[in-house]
Motif scaffolding. Structure first.
Motif, PDB file in Angstrom:
ATOM      1  N   LEU A   1      -9.813  53.731 -35.089  1.00  0.00           N
ATOM      2  CA  LEU A   1     -10.676  52.626 -34.650  1.00  0.00           C
ATOM      3  C   LEU A   1     -10.651  51.497 -35.682  1.00  0.00           C
ATOM      4  O   LEU A   1     -10.613  50.313 -35.323  1.00  0.00           O
ATOM      5  CB  LEU A   1     -12.107  53.144 -34.445  1.00  0.00           C
ATOM      6  N   ALA A   2     -10.641  51.855 -36.951  1.00  0.00           N
ATOM      7  CA  ALA A   2     -10.595  50.834 -38.009  1.00  0.00           C
ATOM      8  C   ALA A   2      -9.348  49.969 -37.868  1.00  0.00           C
ATOM      9  O   ALA A   2      -9.400  48.749 -38.057  1.00  0.00           O
ATOM     10  CB  ALA A   2     -10.635  51.502 -39.383  1.00  0.00           C
ATOM     11  N   LEU A   3      -8.218  50.585 -37.500  1.00  0.00           N
ATOM     12  CA  LEU A   3      -6.994  49.798 -37.309  1.00  0.00           C
ATOM     13  C   LEU A   3      -7.174  48.809 -36.159  1.00  0.00           C
ATOM     14  O   LEU A   3      -6.770  47.646 -36.259  1.00  0.00           O
ATOM     15  CB  LEU A   3      -5.797  50.709 -37.035  1.00  0.00           C
TER      16      LEU A   3
ATOM     17  N   LEU B   1      -7.988  57.859 -29.043  1.00  0.00           N
ATOM     18  CA  LEU B   1      -8.140  57.822 -30.509  1.00  0.00           C
ATOM     19  C   LEU B   1      -8.472  59.207 -31.082  1.00  0.00           C
ATOM     20  O   LEU B   1      -7.752  59.691 -31.956  1.00  0.00           O
ATOM     21  CB  LEU B   1      -9.206  56.811 -30.936  1.00  0.00           C
ATOM     22  N   PRO B   2      -9.556  59.856 -30.619  1.00  0.00           N
ATOM     23  CA  PRO B   2      -9.850  61.170 -31.208  1.00  0.00           C
ATOM     24  C   PRO B   2      -8.738  62.188 -30.997  1.00  0.00           C
ATOM     25  O   PRO B   2      -8.548  63.081 -31.831  1.00  0.00           O
ATOM     26  CB  PRO B   2     -11.142  61.615 -30.516  1.00  0.00           C
ATOM     27  N   LEU B   3      -7.980  62.054 -29.926  1.00  0.00           N
ATOM     28  CA  LEU B   3      -6.898  63.020 -29.677  1.00  0.00           C
ATOM     29  C   LEU B   3      -5.659  62.737 -30.507  1.00  0.00           C
ATOM     30  O   LEU B   3      -4.986  63.657 -30.959  1.00  0.00           O
ATOM     31  CB  LEU B   3      -6.486  62.951 -28.201  1.00  0.00           C
ATOM     32  N   SER B   4      -5.331  61.466 -30.677  1.00  0.00           N
ATOM     33  CA  SER B   4      -3.988  61.158 -31.192  1.00  0.00           C
ATOM     34  C   SER B   4      -3.924  60.252 -32.414  1.00  0.00           C
ATOM     35  O   SER B   4      -2.868  60.144 -33.025  1.00  0.00           O
ATOM     36  CB  SER B   4      -3.144  60.510 -30.089  1.00  0.00           C
ATOM     37  N   ALA B   5      -5.026  59.569 -32.768  1.00  0.00           N
ATOM     38  CA  ALA B   5      -4.933  58.635 -33.892  1.00  0.00           C
ATOM     39  C   ALA B   5      -4.895  59.408 -35.208  1.00  0.00           C
ATOM     40  O   ALA B   5      -5.483  60.484 -35.326  1.00  0.00           O
ATOM     41  CB  ALA B   5      -6.106  57.675 -33.879  1.00  0.00           C
TER      42      ALA B   5
ATOM     43  N   GLY C   1     -16.036  67.272 -39.165  1.00  0.00           N
ATOM     44  CA  GLY C   1     -16.401  65.857 -39.105  1.00  0.00           C
ATOM     45  C   GLY C   1     -16.189  65.235 -37.745  1.00  0.00           C
ATOM     46  O   GLY C   1     -16.438  65.861 -36.723  1.00  0.00           O
ATOM     47  N   CYS C   2     -15.731  63.976 -37.747  1.00  0.00           N
ATOM     48  CA  CYS C   2     -15.485  63.207 -36.527  1.00  0.00           C
ATOM     49  C   CYS C   2     -14.032  62.747 -36.498  1.00  0.00           C
ATOM     50  O   CYS C   2     -13.433  62.526 -37.540  1.00  0.00           O
ATOM     51  CB  CYS C   2     -16.332  61.940 -36.507  1.00  0.00           C
ATOM     52  N   LEU C   3     -13.515  62.580 -35.294  1.00  0.00           N
ATOM     53  CA  LEU C   3     -12.121  62.150 -35.132  1.00  0.00           C
ATOM     54  C   LEU C   3     -12.057  60.733 -34.563  1.00  0.00           C
ATOM     55  O   LEU C   3     -12.889  60.349 -33.741  1.00  0.00           O
ATOM     56  CB  LEU C   3     -11.397  63.087 -34.174  1.00  0.00           C
TER      57      LEU C   3
ATOM     58  N   PHE D   1     -16.470  53.007 -26.968  1.00  0.00           N
ATOM     59  CA  PHE D   1     -15.558  54.066 -26.554  1.00  0.00           C
ATOM     60  C   PHE D   1     -14.473  53.586 -25.577  1.00  0.00           C
ATOM     61  O   PHE D   1     -13.274  53.787 -25.815  1.00  0.00           O
ATOM     62  CB  PHE D   1     -16.363  55.207 -25.941  1.00  0.00           C
ATOM     63  N   ASP D   2     -14.883  52.920 -24.494  1.00  0.00           N
ATOM     64  CA  ASP D   2     -13.885  52.523 -23.486  1.00  0.00           C
ATOM     65  C   ASP D   2     -12.963  51.429 -24.014  1.00  0.00           C
ATOM     66  O   ASP D   2     -11.743  51.499 -23.837  1.00  0.00           O
ATOM     67  CB  ASP D   2     -14.589  52.081 -22.197  1.00  0.00           C
ATOM     68  N   ALA D   3     -13.553  50.445 -24.702  1.00  0.00           N
ATOM     69  CA  ALA D   3     -12.744  49.351 -25.255  1.00  0.00           C
ATOM     70  C   ALA D   3     -11.731  49.888 -26.263  1.00  0.00           C
ATOM     71  O   ALA D   3     -10.652  49.313 -26.449  1.00  0.00           O
ATOM     72  CB  ALA D   3     -13.650  48.313 -25.911  1.00  0.00           C
TER      73      ALA D   3
END
Ligand code: ADP
Ligand code: MG
Length: 323
Positions: free
Chosen positions: A165-167, A255-259, A158-160, A247-249
């Motif tokens: 991001l929702a938080l 996020l994809p690495l650590s959330a 899937g996607c990370l 992405f930048d904001a």
């Protein structure tokens, strides 16, 4: 006011899927369950506490879904097929509208995943939800964390980063247009356990884990348990269109690495099995992406395409650190 017994009858008895391996479900002192011959029983339990894992305003239907989903995600990561669940509920008061909606979220997912609710416990106290799930995996075929070997390829389904991001969206740190907002909130509130993917990985993956605390932390657990290291090509990490659009904001690759809270599967596969893996995933609703290699050198190295390194943020929430 309904008694405890009536509540259980009304909201929890005989719910979820009907299964022939349930000899006796809710209603006696214990459930009686039959494990098929040749199968190991895989068992996992998770608790969600109000104020720690969710806010008092949380939607009860989503809570019912999520407390089962996070457990099923653990079974998926073992390559196990779910069968049964028990539910321990601690409630501050009897709120039948709440129970109705909580049950709807729980039972809908249970039916979809062929899980029977076979028992539980109901007590009074600060709101806390515990589900234990039980599943089957052919003897010796469970996918453990400790099997990754140097040269194996690292993948993720899937996607990370969408749940993270929702938080940010809920904290009003990032704004998303309506449809993207809905889709990332759905990722946070209604994670989909990657059960079909976990089954497809049986006999193929050398190690697997579900990503609940963030990719870096959870891949780190595989590496520790396997006594190896890995390099991840950060720019290969799969991200949704919603995350790409801000992405930048949203902090870039952090996020994809650590959330946490995405509940995707991260796994390793011997390189010679790559073609089989692609075939096994071809018809699944959610695919997987190759993100790096397992190496002899211990530790996790996260590199960008220009060769520079990214240091992942400290791993997710640890309930006892600094306490
Ligand atoms: P006991 O006192 O013998 O533990 P309980 O009154 O706690 O019995 O539970 C009665 C029956 O209802 C048991 O079969 C138990 O598994 C089931 N049960 C209790 N609470 C729940 C719940 N929240 N969800 C599903 N089953 C439950
Ligand atoms: Mg009891």
């Amino acid at each position: 006011m309904a008694s405890e017994f009536q509540l259980i009858e009304r909201y929890f008895a005989g719910r979820g899927a009907l299964r022939e391996d349930v000899v006796l479900g809710v209603g006696d002192d214990a459930a009686l369950l039959r494990v098929p011959q040749g199968m190991d029983l895989a068992v996992a339990v998770d608790t969600m506490v109000e104020g720690v894992h969710f806010s008092p305003e949380a939607d009860p239907e989503s809570l019912g879904h999520k407390i089962l989903a996070v457990n099923l995600s653990d079974l998926a990561a073992m390559g196990a097929e779910p069968a049964w669940a028990t539910l321990a509920l601690t409630l501050p008061k009897v709120d039948e509208a709440w129970l109705e909606r909580f049950g709807r979220g729980l039972h809908t997912l249970a039916q979809r995943c062929r899980v029977a609710l076979v028992g539980g416990d109901t007590t009074r106290g600060p709101l806390a939800l515990t589900v234990q799930v039980h599943g089957f995996v052919p003897t010796g075929q469970a996918i453990r964390r400790g099997g990754a070997r140097p040269g194996d390829l690292v993948y993720v389904t899937g996607c990370l980063g969408d749940a993270g991001l929702a938080l940010l969206v809920l904290q009003e740190e990032v704004r998303l247009p309506g449809r993207d907002r809905t889709s990332v909130l759905e990722r946070l509130d209604r994670p989909q356990p990657r059960l079909a993917q976990g089954l497809a990985l049986r006999g193929l993956a050398s190690a697997a884990i579900d990503v609940s605390d963030g990719l870096a932390a959870d891949l780190g657990h595989i590496l520790e348990a396997s006594g190896v290291g890995a390099t991840v090509q950060v720019q290969r990490l799969p991200v949704s269109a919603a995350l790409k659009s801000v992405f930048d904001a949203a902090g870039g690759w952090a996020l994809p690495l650590s959330a946490g809270d995405d509940y995707e599967l991260c796994f390793s596969v011997p390189e010679r099995r790559q073609a089989e893996l692609e075939k096994a995933f071809r018809d699944l609703d959610v695919g997987c992406t190759w993100i790096g290699w397992v190496e002899r050198d211990r530790g996790l190295r996260c590199v960008l395409d220009d060769g520079s390194m990214v240091v992942p943020a400290a791993p997710g929430y640890d309930h006892f650190s600094g306490a």
